[in-house]
Design a protein around this motif. Structure first.
Motif, PDB file in Angstrom:
ATOM      1  N   GLY B  66      -1.882   5.504  31.423  1.00  0.00           N
ATOM      2  CA  GLY B  66      -2.126   4.061  31.470  1.00  0.00           C
ATOM      3  C   GLY B  66      -3.371   3.643  30.710  1.00  0.00           C
ATOM      4  O   GLY B  66      -3.852   2.527  30.871  1.00  0.00           O
ATOM      5  N   VAL B  67      -3.881   4.542  29.875  1.00  0.00           N
ATOM      6  CA  VAL B  67      -5.088   4.216  29.104  1.00  0.00           C
ATOM      7  C   VAL B  67      -4.727   3.324  27.916  1.00  0.00           C
ATOM      8  O   VAL B  67      -5.453   2.401  27.571  1.00  0.00           O
ATOM      9  CB  VAL B  67      -5.788   5.504  28.614  1.00  0.00           C
ATOM     10  N   VAL B  68      -3.585   3.616  27.300  1.00  0.00           N
ATOM     11  CA  VAL B  68      -3.160   2.817  26.155  1.00  0.00           C
ATOM     12  C   VAL B  68      -1.719   2.355  26.347  1.00  0.00           C
ATOM     13  O   VAL B  68      -0.991   2.868  27.194  1.00  0.00           O
ATOM     14  CB  VAL B  68      -3.249   3.603  24.815  1.00  0.00           C
ATOM     15  N   GLU B  69      -1.332   1.367  25.554  1.00  0.00           N
ATOM     16  CA  GLU B  69       0.049   0.909  25.521  1.00  0.00           C
ATOM     17  C   GLU B  69       0.516   0.965  24.079  1.00  0.00           C
ATOM     18  O   GLU B  69      -0.213   0.577  23.181  1.00  0.00           O
ATOM     19  CB  GLU B  69       0.155  -0.537  26.022  1.00  0.00           C
ATOM     20  N   ARG B  70       1.741   1.446  23.878  1.00  0.00           N
ATOM     21  CA  ARG B  70       2.263   1.555  22.511  1.00  0.00           C
ATOM     22  C   ARG B  70       3.376   0.545  22.320  1.00  0.00           C
ATOM     23  O   ARG B  70       4.244   0.401  23.173  1.00  0.00           O
ATOM     24  CB  ARG B  70       2.769   2.967  22.262  1.00  0.00           C
ATOM     25  N   LYS B  71       3.343  -0.123  21.204  1.00  0.00           N
ATOM     26  CA  LYS B  71       4.329  -1.163  20.946  1.00  0.00           C
ATOM     27  C   LYS B  71       4.864  -1.040  19.540  1.00  0.00           C
ATOM     28  O   LYS B  71       4.087  -1.110  18.593  1.00  0.00           O
ATOM     29  CB  LYS B  71       3.694  -2.530  21.136  1.00  0.00           C
ATOM     30  N   GLN B  72       6.155  -0.865  19.459  1.00  0.00           N
ATOM     31  CA  GLN B  72       6.757  -0.731  18.135  1.00  0.00           C
ATOM     32  C   GLN B  72       6.521  -2.004  17.336  1.00  0.00           C
ATOM     33  O   GLN B  72       6.658  -3.106  17.854  1.00  0.00           O
ATOM     34  CB  GLN B  72       8.261  -0.473  18.242  1.00  0.00           C
ATOM     35  N   GLY B  73       6.132  -1.835  16.101  1.00  0.00           N
ATOM     36  CA  GLY B  73       5.877  -2.988  15.247  1.00  0.00           C
ATOM     37  C   GLY B  73       4.482  -3.543  15.435  1.00  0.00           C
ATOM     38  O   GLY B  73       4.081  -4.484  14.769  1.00  0.00           O
ATOM     39  N   LYS B  74       3.747  -2.971  16.371  1.00  0.00           N
ATOM     40  CA  LYS B  74       2.452  -3.536  16.724  1.00  0.00           C
ATOM     41  C   LYS B  74       1.359  -2.479  16.738  1.00  0.00           C
ATOM     42  O   LYS B  74       0.220  -2.767  16.387  1.00  0.00           O
ATOM     43  CB  LYS B  74       2.567  -4.144  18.122  1.00  0.00           C
ATOM     44  N   GLY B  75       1.682  -1.286  17.170  1.00  0.00           N
ATOM     45  CA  GLY B  75       0.686  -0.230  17.204  1.00  0.00           C
ATOM     46  C   GLY B  75       0.297   0.143  18.618  1.00  0.00           C
ATOM     47  O   GLY B  75       0.964  -0.205  19.582  1.00  0.00           O
ATOM     48  N   THR B  76      -0.811   0.867  18.729  1.00  0.00           N
ATOM     49  CA  THR B  76      -1.272   1.348  20.029  1.00  0.00           C
ATOM     50  C   THR B  76      -2.504   0.559  20.445  1.00  0.00           C
ATOM     51  O   THR B  76      -3.430   0.384  19.647  1.00  0.00           O
ATOM     52  CB  THR B  76      -1.618   2.849  19.940  1.00  0.00           C
ATOM     53  N   TYR B  77      -2.518   0.095  21.664  1.00  0.00           N
ATOM     54  CA  TYR B  77      -3.607  -0.754  22.161  1.00  0.00           C
ATOM     55  C   TYR B  77      -4.182  -0.222  23.461  1.00  0.00           C
ATOM     56  O   TYR B  77      -3.452   0.365  24.272  1.00  0.00           O
ATOM     57  CB  TYR B  77      -3.098  -2.178  22.416  1.00  0.00           C
ATOM     58  N   VAL B  78      -5.467  -0.440  23.632  1.00  0.00           N
ATOM     59  CA  VAL B  78      -6.100  -0.116  24.905  1.00  0.00           C
ATOM     60  C   VAL B  78      -5.469  -1.010  25.977  1.00  0.00           C
ATOM     61  O   VAL B  78      -5.303  -2.212  25.769  1.00  0.00           O
ATOM     62  CB  VAL B  78      -7.623  -0.363  24.826  1.00  0.00           C
ATOM     63  N   SER B  79      -5.083  -0.418  27.090  1.00  0.00           N
ATOM     64  CA  SER B  79      -4.382  -1.164  28.148  1.00  0.00           C
ATOM     65  C   SER B  79      -5.279  -2.188  28.825  1.00  0.00           C
ATOM     66  O   SER B  79      -6.491  -2.067  28.825  1.00  0.00           O
ATOM     67  CB  SER B  79      -3.888  -0.219  29.243  1.00  0.00           C
ATOM     68  N   GLY B  80      -4.611  -3.134  29.448  1.00  0.00           N
ATOM     69  CA  GLY B  80      -5.318  -4.051  30.336  1.00  0.00           C
ATOM     70  C   GLY B  80      -6.115  -5.110  29.631  1.00  0.00           C
ATOM     71  O   GLY B  80      -6.817  -5.876  30.265  1.00  0.00           O
ATOM     72  N   LYS B  81      -6.006  -5.172  28.324  1.00  0.00           N
ATOM     73  CA  LYS B  81      -6.768  -6.175  27.590  1.00  0.00           C
ATOM     74  C   LYS B  81      -5.864  -7.297  27.101  1.00  0.00           C
ATOM     75  O   LYS B  81      -6.259  -8.155  26.357  1.00  0.00           O
ATOM     76  CB  LYS B  81      -7.476  -5.535  26.389  1.00  0.00           C
ATOM     77  N   GLN B  82      -4.615  -7.219  27.517  1.00  0.00           N
ATOM     78  CA  GLN B  82      -3.647  -8.185  27.060  1.00  0.00           C
ATOM     79  C   GLN B  82      -3.843  -9.518  27.790  1.00  0.00           C
ATOM     80  O   GLN B  82      -4.101  -9.536  28.988  1.00  0.00           O
ATOM     81  CB  GLN B  82      -2.249  -7.637  27.377  1.00  0.00           C
ATOM     82  N   VAL B  83      -3.724 -10.607  27.065  1.00  0.00           N
ATOM     83  CA  VAL B  83      -3.719 -11.914  27.710  1.00  0.00           C
ATOM     84  C   VAL B  83      -2.283 -12.190  28.146  1.00  0.00           C
ATOM     85  O   VAL B  83      -1.367 -12.156  27.337  1.00  0.00           O
ATOM     86  CB  VAL B  83      -4.192 -13.029  26.761  1.00  0.00           C
ATOM     87  N   ARG B  84      -2.085 -12.381  29.427  1.00  0.00           N
ATOM     88  CA  ARG B  84      -0.723 -12.616  29.939  1.00  0.00           C
ATOM     89  C   ARG B  84      -0.586 -14.062  30.374  1.00  0.00           C
ATOM     90  O   ARG B  84      -1.226 -14.488  31.312  1.00  0.00           O
ATOM     91  CB  ARG B  84      -0.424 -11.681  31.107  1.00  0.00           C
TER      92      ARG B  84
END
Lengths: 265, 247
Positions: B66-84
């Motif tokens: 759960g440290v990072v999130e991977r998204k096709q077309g977007k790349g790998t991101y540090v988790s929990g920093k997403q604006v929802r």
């Protein structure tokens, strides 16, 4: 029924005012799904309008699918059409129903894979657990419009091999044929640029803007069952919904501001 | 550039674990701020001089944790920093950022009274001849996150300059009649940023942006807001919860 505001002088036709007032009470949950609405005569006296006006208002809501009229029983609030909302991608439903376009799902692969970390986490499985992966490209009149990658428990995925996945929706097969009642779905919507693989699948130039949806559908009992990635051509579709405002949607700081500033005006 | 601890290559099975450990420290240590984006797989292959399979194993490990999130077309991101941005409740764009615990700001780019564009006439009604066109830049934690272009009732022009500069659309609309909006129709799509939007959002022309179009109505059904938000997509997502309903 004091929760209805009274009809006030307004340029809007009476039936539209009644309709909007009813809509509001339905959207804010005063009348939850399946609730029976007051009788036409009762609504007439609440709003101080004729029964014909009430009927016209209910008729509008019925056409929108918000209200169901059952002859001899009355008017009821329809269950929210979330599934339609979920897939109510502009152009799609319209094209199907009005313009007579054809929709076809091309199954590009259907196999058993080891669940990636994310798929495993969403479906509450151990990473590496074998799951079914079904990749379909949805075509509208032979033009690819979306790539849908679906992950399901292996046994269900294998069973789906015998189904008409080209023409039918997986959800409907699960519900109607397999008798698995579905509950709620959690949805995330983002925008991404098509990488080479996505561009190839959707036959668009690399870098094209796509909507990316992640959808996790649960059974009625709340068990995660179906996890999907949907990549949708941004030029072709949009996701639409209607939201009603509730009081608690306003952050506290704003409520306070309103209370403080409004009397000055 | 990043300091790479030399990998111990004798123990092949743990190669990816060593990479995962280093990336974990960097991600949690804030090295990838403010975008939260990790280098691409190819860049990581080069940096650690390992195969793509090894890099993927490392990223898989971090995803599991759960440290990072991977998204096709977007790349790998540090988790929990997403604006929802939660669509289950209706909030002004600004307020949805506040609810995320961010410190949003708004900057007025332009405000003028304009004739109602023809395509909005069916929404606002025939008696509306003019409206206020308000363009604002939204920032979150100092970074541009969205451009909002709004058509609002002409009366908004009579509100104070400071009020218009500092308050979200829905608060302005509430000032007009004391009641505020009752509902909105929202549409979400993706498109490529044109030059102006790209410049304002400090992103590249032709990169994907998330677009939200919103039409809001007062209780009486009168349309009072037609807004389009062009949103930087890297760390922004809409979330909703729906109930299944067979057609």
């Amino acid at each position: 029924m004091s929760s209805f505001r009274t009809i006030q002088p307004s340029p809007l036709p009476l039936h539209a005012q009644v309709r909007e007032s009813l809509r509001e009470r339905i959207l804010d949950g005063t009348f939850p799904p399946h609730a029976q609405l007051p009788a036409e005569s009762e609504l007439g006296s609440i709003f101080g309008v004729s029964r014909i006006t009430v009927r016209q208002a209910l008729g509008d809501l019925q056409r929108e699918g918000i209200v169901i009229k059952i002859p001899g029983k009355g008017s009821f609030v329809a269950k929210p059409k979330a599934y339609q909302q979920l897939t109510q991608l502009e152009g799609f439903a319209e094209a199907m129903s009005r313009l007579g376009h054809t929709i076809r799902n091309l199954v590009t692969s259907h196999k058993i894979v080891d669940a990636t970390a994310q798929v495993a986490q969403r479906l509450q499985l151990a990473p590496g657990t074998p799951v079914s992966e079904i990749r379909r490209v949805r075509h509208l009149d032979r033009e690819p419009v979306s790539l849908e990658v679906t992950y399901l428990p292996k046994d269900i995925g294998e069973r789906l091999r015998h189904e008409d996945l080209q023409g039918r929706d997986i959800f409907l097969i699960l519900e109607n044929d397999y008798r698995i009642p579905l509950g709620h779905a959690d949805l995330q919507i983002e925008a991404v640029s098509a990488d080479d693989a996505l561009a190839h699948a959707l036959q668009v130039p690399a870098g094209t803007a796509l909507l990316r949806l992640e959808r996790l559908t649960h059974t009625e009992d709340g068990i995660p069952l179906d996890f999907e990635y949907l990549y949708i051509r941004g030029d072709a579709f949009q996701y639409r919904l209607r939201i009603a405002r509730r009081r608690d949607d306003v952050p506290i700081y704003n409520r306070k501001n309103h209370a403080d500033t409004h009397p000055d005006r | 550039m990043t300091a790479t601890t030399p990998l111990v290559r004798k123990n092949v099975t743990s190669l990816y674990e060593q990479i995962a450990m280093q990336l974990r420290e960097e991600a949690l240590g804030g090295l990838y701020e403010p975008s939260g984006k990790l280098p691409s797989e190819a860049q990581l292959c080069e940096r650690f001089a390992v195969s793509r399979i090894t890099v993927r194993l490392a990223l898989d490990r971090l995803t599991e944790e759960g440290v990072v999130e991977r998204k096709q077309g977007k790349g790998t991101y540090v988790s929990g920093k997403q604006v929802r941005h939660n669509l289950d409740a209706l909030r002004s764009f600004h307020d949805s950022l506040v609810m995320q615990g961010l410190k949003p700001e708004m900057r007025v780019l332009s405000k003028e009274v304009v004739p109602l564009p023809a395509h909005l006439r069916p929404l606002f009604g025939k008696k509306t001849s003019h409206c206020v066109l308000l363009e604002r830049l939204h920032l979150a934690d100092g970074e541009p996150i969205a451009v909002g272009i709004s058509y609002l009732p002409r009366e908004v022009d009579e509100l104070g300059r400071e009020e218009i500069a500092s308050r979200p659309n829905y608060a302005l609309l509430k000032s007009l009649n004391g009641e505020g909006i009752a509902r909105a129709d929202v549409a979400i799509r993706a498109q490529l940023a044109d030059r102006r939007i790209a410049r304002l959002l400090k992103t590249k022309t032709g990169s994907a942006v998330l677009v939200m179009t919103r039409t809001s109505a007062f209780r009486n059904g009168e349309c009072c807001d037609h807004s389009t938000f062009f949103i930087r997509p890297e760390r922004y997502e809409f979330v909703a919860s729906c109930t299944f309903q067979p057609a």
